[in-house]
Scaffold this active site. Structure first.
Site, PDB file in Angstrom:
ATOM      1  N   LYS A 209      18.276  15.907  20.325  1.00 35.15           N
ATOM      2  CA  LYS A 209      19.565  16.574  20.511  1.00 35.15           C
ATOM      3  C   LYS A 209      19.904  17.406  19.266  1.00 35.15           C
ATOM      4  O   LYS A 209      20.261  18.566  19.356  1.00 35.15           O
ATOM      5  CB  LYS A 209      20.649  15.523  20.786  1.00 35.15           C
ATOM      6  CG  LYS A 209      22.020  16.101  21.004  1.00 35.15           C
ATOM      7  CD  LYS A 209      23.045  15.031  21.299  1.00 35.15           C
ATOM      8  CE  LYS A 209      24.427  15.658  21.229  1.00 35.15           C
ATOM      9  NZ  LYS A 209      25.512  14.700  21.392  1.00 35.15           N
ATOM     10  N   GLU A 215      12.292  11.400  11.724  1.00 30.95           N
ATOM     11  CA  GLU A 215      11.054  10.876  12.325  1.00 30.95           C
ATOM     12  C   GLU A 215      10.491  11.872  13.342  1.00 30.95           C
ATOM     13  O   GLU A 215       9.287  12.144  13.388  1.00 30.95           O
ATOM     14  CB  GLU A 215      11.323   9.549  13.053  1.00 30.95           C
ATOM     15  CG  GLU A 215      11.813   8.421  12.174  1.00 30.95           C
ATOM     16  CD  GLU A 215      13.335   8.356  12.085  1.00 30.95           C
ATOM     17  OE1 GLU A 215      13.985   9.418  12.020  1.00 30.95           O
ATOM     18  OE2 GLU A 215      13.869   7.231  12.062  1.00 30.95           O
ATOM     19  N   GLY A 269      23.603  11.089  22.867  1.00 32.76           N
ATOM     20  CA  GLY A 269      22.160  10.844  22.817  1.00 32.76           C
ATOM     21  C   GLY A 269      21.713   9.756  23.787  1.00 32.76           C
ATOM     22  O   GLY A 269      20.746   9.908  24.530  1.00 32.76           O
ATOM     23  N   ARG A 270      22.414   8.623  23.790  1.00 37.10           N
ATOM     24  CA  ARG A 270      21.973   7.498  24.643  1.00 37.10           C
ATOM     25  C   ARG A 270      22.380   7.674  26.106  1.00 37.10           C
ATOM     26  O   ARG A 270      22.115   6.803  26.936  1.00 37.10           O
ATOM     27  CB  ARG A 270      22.474   6.175  24.063  1.00 37.10           C
ATOM     28  CG  ARG A 270      23.944   6.139  23.729  1.00 37.10           C
ATOM     29  CD  ARG A 270      24.283   4.962  22.812  1.00 37.10           C
ATOM     30  NE  ARG A 270      25.668   4.985  22.372  1.00 37.10           N
ATOM     31  CZ  ARG A 270      26.110   5.662  21.320  1.00 37.10           C
ATOM     32  NH1 ARG A 270      25.272   6.390  20.613  1.00 37.10           N
ATOM     33  NH2 ARG A 270      27.379   5.623  20.979  1.00 37.10           N
ATOM     34  N   GLU A 355      24.502   0.274  20.225  1.00 38.34           N
ATOM     35  CA  GLU A 355      24.905   1.470  19.479  1.00 38.34           C
ATOM     36  C   GLU A 355      26.293   1.930  19.944  1.00 38.34           C
ATOM     37  O   GLU A 355      27.046   2.527  19.184  1.00 38.34           O
ATOM     38  CB  GLU A 355      23.864   2.595  19.663  1.00 38.34           C
ATOM     39  CG  GLU A 355      24.021   3.721  18.649  1.00 38.34           C
ATOM     40  CD  GLU A 355      22.819   4.675  18.611  1.00 38.34           C
ATOM     41  OE1 GLU A 355      21.900   4.452  17.810  1.00 38.34           O
ATOM     42  OE2 GLU A 355      22.815   5.645  19.382  1.00 38.34           O
ATOM     43  N   HIS A 386       7.900 -18.259  29.477  1.00 39.28           N
ATOM     44  CA  HIS A 386       6.921 -19.004  28.685  1.00 39.28           C
ATOM     45  C   HIS A 386       7.088 -18.733  27.197  1.00 39.28           C
ATOM     46  O   HIS A 386       6.171 -18.959  26.412  1.00 39.28           O
ATOM     47  CB  HIS A 386       5.507 -18.647  29.149  1.00 39.28           C
ATOM     48  CG  HIS A 386       5.319 -18.930  30.616  1.00 39.28           C
ATOM     49  ND1 HIS A 386       4.962 -20.161  31.092  1.00 39.28           N
ATOM     50  CD2 HIS A 386       5.514 -18.152  31.706  1.00 39.28           C
ATOM     51  CE1 HIS A 386       4.908 -20.133  32.418  1.00 39.28           C
ATOM     52  NE2 HIS A 386       5.241 -18.916  32.817  1.00 39.28           N
ATOM     53  N   LYS A 498      20.507   6.981   7.390  1.00 41.38           N
ATOM     54  CA  LYS A 498      19.874   8.311   7.409  1.00 41.38           C
ATOM     55  C   LYS A 498      20.136   9.049   6.098  1.00 41.38           C
ATOM     56  O   LYS A 498      19.259   9.718   5.553  1.00 41.38           O
ATOM     57  CB  LYS A 498      20.448   9.150   8.560  1.00 41.38           C
ATOM     58  CG  LYS A 498      19.994   8.727   9.936  1.00 41.38           C
ATOM     59  CD  LYS A 498      20.489   9.750  10.956  1.00 41.38           C
ATOM     60  CE  LYS A 498      20.264   9.300  12.377  1.00 41.38           C
ATOM     61  NZ  LYS A 498      20.859  10.201  13.360  1.00 41.38           N
TER      62      LYS A 498
HETATM   63  O1  F6P Z   1      19.643   6.419  16.139  1.00 40.87           O
HETATM   64  C1  F6P Z   1      20.728   7.255  15.977  1.00 40.87           C
HETATM   65  C2  F6P Z   1      20.686   8.446  16.841  1.00 40.87           C
HETATM   66  O2  F6P Z   1      21.665   9.286  16.352  1.00 40.87           O
HETATM   67  C3  F6P Z   1      20.884   8.128  18.333  1.00 40.87           C
HETATM   68  O3  F6P Z   1      22.201   8.087  18.709  1.00 40.87           O
HETATM   69  C4  F6P Z   1      20.127   9.230  18.978  1.00 40.87           C
HETATM   70  O4  F6P Z   1      19.841   8.918  20.303  1.00 40.87           O
HETATM   71  C5  F6P Z   1      18.920   9.277  18.094  1.00 40.87           C
HETATM   72  O5  F6P Z   1      19.426   9.105  16.783  1.00 40.87           O
HETATM   73  C6  F6P Z   1      18.089  10.521  18.191  1.00 40.87           C
HETATM   74  O6  F6P Z   1      18.809  11.667  17.894  1.00 40.87           O
HETATM   75  P1  F6P Z   1      18.273  13.112  18.232  1.00 40.87           P
HETATM   76  O7  F6P Z   1      18.145  13.210  19.718  1.00 40.87           O
HETATM   77  O8  F6P Z   1      19.298  14.053  17.688  1.00 40.87           O
HETATM   78  O9  F6P Z   1      16.947  13.285  17.563  1.00 40.87           O
END
Ligand code: F6P
Length: 534
Positions: A209, A215, A269-270, A355, A386, A498
């Site tokens: 987003k 990462e 995002g979620r 979250e 199990h 972050k």
């Molecule tokens: O983990 C934190 C977060 O901000 C989530 O809310 C989001 O889904 C994720 O990082 C990834 O963010 P992006 O889609 O901006 O890479």
């Protein structure tokens, strides 16, 4: 316009009444309530389009439910629900709407945001995804080595968990290229996939987003280098597409607008799988089935909007959660899909729930006096049986569980019947328990029972059913946020880490003289340098 700041939770005012209900039920066994009321299963189960939600095995009766419903009404739940659906800025700390429901709106009604109907843009976005997904699936989208055989979604959090979980859960419906998912900055996550795919026939989807997540950008750069090394810089572009709201950053990364699929800041995002972030799923199952997936979520939205509160699946899920979290003091909630392909469902739900509702400051800026989001964990059945079910049955903590069960699906009847029987055996054992007498006087074989569970039952995990289930959980999380008076749509709790990442990274360089903020972190940094050089 609602006043979202005046939001001190009505739940607080109801705590005396709810505690009195708990006292009344403290010594009541759910198994006895079934004996006394032959209609209990029908009374405490709800159906919506092929999905049955059974909540009869909980420590509840009509009287306690009615107090919970009164509490929900006093929390202005219906008003807040309508505010969310109608594009008000319910995400108060980021001053944003939370309009993910508009992405799956199948009605002809407009959805207004800031005086503009968002539906035409949503439809245009879907049409662009559909054209591209079809071209990738039928091979008319050609890359260096011809048609695409493998698609790798690079993203993390909401840009990974939903698409990955849904794609795996719906593997039966995959009739397109092979799908892979990379999230972690650990190089093995990407390299273990690159080992068995070919750059000439691979499409990378960079899903972010913000298009700034460290990462994801690292993995995207590494993937780009891998493609460029194999086929040259000039041909690499067509092997990449982007899903993002940050169109400047996608351009700067070198992805053409025609292969960039945008969405809007009113999609959290979620909650983004219903937007362009769902492209990997669409390529896997096809636009028609993706549409059914959206349709399942729309059905859940309609149910949430229109069903009376006591016949409303997400409302009952949320009220039971609050009942256990705040009144009975149970901290944890487990989710157990009896379906191997749904193995990422608990991870998806962890982000959605924890979250969203792992917060301690109210919308009114005050500290909460109530416990908020539960700890979510889970595992597929029967594997979990199990592993950790021992504690759920006989441990000293009580863990309300959600069981998800399909009556048919992949494989023969023998396998299916074993899944079904195991699932029903577990929920029965949790509720009924086993008395000392039934255990022939052996205390180690006593199960106290009265341990709560819900069961979702459906014929098969189809796109429609999965979409509906996911949207029910989304709404459950939203409702609980309303009842607790918190903003479920921000995630400030992940921001500090972050920020700190960027202060610590330079300290890993040899000879860097920066010191950590505290001696524990510094001690670890020193040990890291020492071990690296040993
Ligand atoms: O983990 C934190 C977060 O901000 C989530 O809310 C989001 O889904 C994720 O990082 C990834 O963010 P992006 O889609 O901006 O890479």
């Amino acid at each position: 316009m609602i006043n979202t700041l005046k939001n001190s939770p009505a739940l607080l005012d109801f705590m005396d009444k709810l505690n009195a209900e708990k006292q009344r039920l403290l010594d009541v066994q759910v198994r006895d309530m079934f004996e006394q009321d032959k209609d209990r299963f029908n009374k405490f189960s709800i159906r919506n389009e092929g999905v049955l939600f059974d909540y009869s095995k909980n420590r509840i009766d009509e009287q306690s439910i009615s107090v919970l419903i009164d509490m929900a009404k006093a929390s202005r739940l219906e008003e807040m629900r309508d505010a969310m659906f109608s594009g008000e800025r319910v995400n108060t700390t980021e001053n944003r709407a939370a309009l993910h429901t508009a992405l799956r709106n199948k009605s002809d009604e407009p959805v207004m945001f800031e005086g503009k109907d968002v539906i035409p843009d949503v439809k245009a976005g879907l049409a662009k995804m559909t054209t591209f997904a079809n071209a990738v699936r039928d091979g008319s989208y050609k890359v260096t080595g011809g048609a695409i055989t493998d698609v790798v979604n690079i993203g993390i959090g909401g840009s990974d968990l939903g698409p990955r979980m849904a794609t795996q859960s719906l593997r039966e419906f995959n009739d397109g290229p092979r799908l892979h998912f990379v999230a972690n900055s650990d190089a093995t996550d990407l390299d273990d996939i690159l080992e068995y795919i070919k750059p000439q026939t691979t499409l990378f989807i960079v899903a972010s987003k913000s298009f700034t997540t460290a990462e994801t950008m690292l993995n995207a750069r590494n993937a780009k280098r891998w493609v460029e090394d194999a086929i040259g810089k000039e041909n690499a572009g067509i092997h990449f597409c982007a899903l993002s709201t940050n169109l400047e950053a996608t351009k700067a990364f070198g992805i053409e607008d025609e292969r960039t699929f945008g969405f809007w800041d009113w999609v959290g995002g979620r909650y983004s799988i219903w937007s362009a972030i769902g492209l990997s799923l669409m390529i896997s199952i096809g636009p028609e089935d993706f549409d059914k997936f959206l349709g399942g979520a729309y059905s859940a939205d309609q149910h949430f909007k229109n069903a009376p509160l006591d016949q409303n699946i997400p409302v009952m899920m949320a009220l039971l959660g609050v009942w256990y979290r705040n009144v009975w003091g149970f901290q944890t909630q487990a989710v157990m899909p009896y379906d191997s392909r749904m193995s990422r469902f608990p991870a998806w739900l962890q982000q959605l729930d924890m979250e969203s509702n792992g917060k301690s400051v109210l919308k009114s800026n005050e500290q909460t006096q109530l416990d908020t989001g539960p700890i979510i964990f889970g595992e597929v059945g029967t594997n979990g049986q199990h592993a950790f079910y021992q504690l759920i049955h006989q441990g000293t903590v009580i863990i309300p569980c959600d069981f998800l069960l399909a009556t048919t699906g992949y494989g023969g009847q023998e396998n299916r019947n074993m899944l079904i029987s195991n699932c029903l055996a577990q929920t029965q054992a949790l509720m009924m328990g086993r008395t000392l007498e039934e255990a022939n006087g052996n205390p180690h074989r006593v199960f106290e029972g009265n341990r709560p569970s819900n069961t979702f039952l459906y014929k098969e995990v189809t796109p429609h059913v999965l979409g509906m289930l996911m949207a029910f959980y989304e709404h459950k999380v939203f409702i609980q946020g309303v009842l607790w008076g918190i903003n479920s749509f921000d995630q400030w709790g992940v921001e500090l880490g972050k920020e700190l990442l960027h202060t610590i990274e330079p300290m890993l360089e040899e000879g860097n003289s920066h010191k950590a903020q505290n001696s524990s972190t510094q001690g670890l940094l020193d040990a890291i340098h020492e071990m690296k050089n040993s």
